[in-house]
Design an enzyme around this catalytic site. Structure first.
Site, PDB file in Angstrom:
ATOM      1  N   PRO A   2       0.829  -1.215   0.000  1.00  0.00           N
ATOM      2  CA  PRO A   2       0.000   0.000   0.000  1.00  0.00           C
ATOM      3  C   PRO A   2       0.861   1.261   0.000  1.00  0.00           C
ATOM      4  O   PRO A   2       1.848   1.341   0.714  1.00  0.00           O
ATOM      5  CB  PRO A   2      -0.800  -0.106   1.298  1.00  0.00           C
ATOM      6  CG  PRO A   2      -0.052  -1.050   2.160  1.00  0.00           C
ATOM      7  CD  PRO A   2       0.712  -1.962   1.249  1.00  0.00           C
ATOM      8  N   GLU A   3       0.499   2.186  -0.832  1.00  0.00           N
ATOM      9  CA  GLU A   3       1.177   3.477  -0.819  1.00  0.00           C
ATOM     10  C   GLU A   3       0.246   4.494  -0.143  1.00  0.00           C
ATOM     11  O   GLU A   3      -0.846   4.155   0.296  1.00  0.00           O
ATOM     12  CB  GLU A   3       1.522   3.898  -2.252  1.00  0.00           C
ATOM     13  CG  GLU A   3       2.645   3.024  -2.844  1.00  0.00           C
ATOM     14  CD  GLU A   3       3.471   3.761  -3.895  1.00  0.00           C
ATOM     15  OE1 GLU A   3       3.530   4.999  -3.862  1.00  0.00           O
ATOM     16  OE2 GLU A   3       4.070   3.072  -4.739  1.00  0.00           O
ATOM     17  N   LYS A  58       2.657   6.634   5.946  1.00  0.00           N
ATOM     18  CA  LYS A  58       1.838   5.437   5.736  1.00  0.00           C
ATOM     19  C   LYS A  58       1.370   4.832   7.054  1.00  0.00           C
ATOM     20  O   LYS A  58       1.024   3.656   7.122  1.00  0.00           O
ATOM     21  CB  LYS A  58       2.620   4.431   4.898  1.00  0.00           C
ATOM     22  CG  LYS A  58       2.821   4.942   3.479  1.00  0.00           C
ATOM     23  CD  LYS A  58       3.254   3.850   2.543  1.00  0.00           C
ATOM     24  CE  LYS A  58       4.714   3.967   2.193  1.00  0.00           C
ATOM     25  NZ  LYS A  58       5.161   2.842   1.378  1.00  0.00           N
ATOM     26  N   HIS A 105      -4.414 -15.679   8.664  1.00  0.00           N
ATOM     27  CA  HIS A 105      -3.456 -14.592   8.855  1.00  0.00           C
ATOM     28  C   HIS A 105      -4.015 -13.439   9.688  1.00  0.00           C
ATOM     29  O   HIS A 105      -3.490 -12.341   9.651  1.00  0.00           O
ATOM     30  CB  HIS A 105      -2.940 -14.097   7.496  1.00  0.00           C
ATOM     31  CG  HIS A 105      -2.234 -15.168   6.726  1.00  0.00           C
ATOM     32  ND1 HIS A 105      -2.794 -15.799   5.639  1.00  0.00           N
ATOM     33  CD2 HIS A 105      -1.030 -15.760   6.929  1.00  0.00           C
ATOM     34  CE1 HIS A 105      -1.956 -16.723   5.186  1.00  0.00           C
ATOM     35  NE2 HIS A 105      -0.887 -16.721   5.945  1.00  0.00           N
ATOM     36  N   ARG A 124       2.387 -11.364   5.302  1.00  0.00           N
ATOM     37  CA  ARG A 124       3.851 -11.349   5.390  1.00  0.00           C
ATOM     38  C   ARG A 124       4.390 -10.789   6.708  1.00  0.00           C
ATOM     39  O   ARG A 124       5.583 -10.849   6.958  1.00  0.00           O
ATOM     40  CB  ARG A 124       4.431 -10.610   4.186  1.00  0.00           C
ATOM     41  CG  ARG A 124       4.081 -11.362   2.902  1.00  0.00           C
ATOM     42  CD  ARG A 124       4.690 -10.754   1.677  1.00  0.00           C
ATOM     43  NE  ARG A 124       6.148 -10.823   1.702  1.00  0.00           N
ATOM     44  CZ  ARG A 124       6.921 -10.342   0.741  1.00  0.00           C
ATOM     45  NH1 ARG A 124       6.376  -9.750  -0.294  1.00  0.00           N
ATOM     46  NH2 ARG A 124       8.222 -10.436   0.810  1.00  0.00           N
ATOM     47  N   ARG A 279      15.011  -0.404  -7.703  1.00  0.00           N
ATOM     48  CA  ARG A 279      13.565  -0.324  -7.894  1.00  0.00           C
ATOM     49  C   ARG A 279      13.275  -0.087  -9.372  1.00  0.00           C
ATOM     50  O   ARG A 279      13.961   0.700 -10.025  1.00  0.00           O
ATOM     51  CB  ARG A 279      12.962   0.840  -7.066  1.00  0.00           C
ATOM     52  CG  ARG A 279      13.175   0.737  -5.570  1.00  0.00           C
ATOM     53  CD  ARG A 279      12.544  -0.497  -4.951  1.00  0.00           C
ATOM     54  NE  ARG A 279      11.100  -0.596  -5.155  1.00  0.00           N
ATOM     55  CZ  ARG A 279      10.206  -0.076  -4.313  1.00  0.00           C
ATOM     56  NH1 ARG A 279      10.583   0.597  -3.243  1.00  0.00           N
ATOM     57  NH2 ARG A 279       8.911  -0.239  -4.555  1.00  0.00           N
TER      58      ARG A 279
END
Ligand code: ZN
Length: 290
Positions: A2-3, A58, A105, A124, A279
């Site tokens: 997510p940005e 964020k 999860h 993750r 990147r």
């Protein structure tokens, strides 16, 4: 991952749905997120009301009525899902299919009044949940080094010029990715901002002209605003609590468009992909100048 726009959309959904509610219990299923959750400490939130829900970079911040705040960072795959009093699943973000619950999860469940549950799920486990005294947030590790928000007045040409002098020899893309310069920009939006500003991502900061800096600030804001409006960039069957889908991806000019024609009118070039600081970087060699 997510940005900023996705996180902003999550924040807005949470604010709409659970602001002012009270925590009645918290259940830690797995304390091992990026930082281990202190089970005893987190119990301090029980009985507390949420006074406000904010975002910084964020991070999503719940200000509680006892002078403490809960900080959520979604890491790579973190998601917050609300189950309302009628057991309806309410999506808060855009980058996952949340129609099916993935209980395997689920790491933390917050129980609230009116039968509401807030579930933190993270495949993750790069995300984290922390309790910090509200007055100490800005001095804490995660916040003290952050640069201005893209929409803040403190992100202006004077600030940019000051940083330009200090960081002359790095590439503009690396500067924009640096959270100490601007908080919250990630790889997707930096690629888009540089395309719109007609600046080659490898251009050295010392060679930026005033017009470049003005454009970067301008397009940072417009691109993020548009992405927030469309609900974020990383669509995957995703819709917010308002039922709007994250369709911004459809509007990308360069991100993921390598091999395609440049979208700028009159340009015949092909979008290229290179790596900068490991990147993926997408740009048009013709439109984006050194
Ligand atoms: Zn072009």
């Amino acid at each position: 991952m997510p940005e900023l726009p996705e996180v902003e959309v999550v924040k807005k959904s949470l604010k709409k749905r659970i602001n002012k509610l009270k925590f009645t219990n918290v259940s830690i299923i797995n304390k091992k997120l990026r930082y281990e959750i202190d089970k005893r400490y987190i119990k301090k939130i029980i009985g507390r009301n949420i006074n406000n829900i904010k975002r910084r970079s964020k991070n999503i911040i719940f200000n509680l009525d006892n002078g403490e705040s809960i900080i959520f960072h979604l890491g790579m795959t973190g998601k917050l899902t609300i189950i309302d009093g009628k057991k309806k699943i309410i999506k808060t973000s855009f980058y996952y299919d949340q129609d099916k619950l993935d209980e395997k999860h689920d790491h933390v469940i917050f129980f609230m009044n009116r039968g509401v549950k807030l579930i933190y799920n993270d495949v993750r486990k790069f995300g984290y949940i922390k309790i910090i005294k509200t007055n100490n947030i800005n001095q804490s590790n995660h916040f003290s080094k952050l640069g201005p928000e893209p929409f803040a007045n403190s992100l202006n040409i004077e600030y940019f010029k000051k940083i330009k002098k200090k960081r002359q020899n790095i590439k503009i893309k690396d500067l924009l990715m640096d959270q100490k310069f601007i908080a919250g920009l990630g790889n997707i939006y930096v690629n888009e901002i540089l395309f719109l500003s007609k600046i080659n991502p490898k251009k050295k900061v010392r060679n930026l002209r005033k017009k470049d800096m003005v454009n970067i600030i301008k397009f940072s804001r417009s691109v993020l605003k548009k992405a927030i409006k469309f609900g974020g960039s990383s669509i995957k069957d995703f819709s917010s609590s308002d039922g709007k889908s994250g369709k911004f991806q459809l509007f990308f000019n360069v991100y993921g468009k390598h091999g395609k024609n440049c979208s700028r009118r009159g340009c015949r070039a092909t979008i290229q992909r290179v790596k900068i600081s490991n990147r993926s970087t997408f740009f048009c060699n013709l439109c984006q100048k050194y």
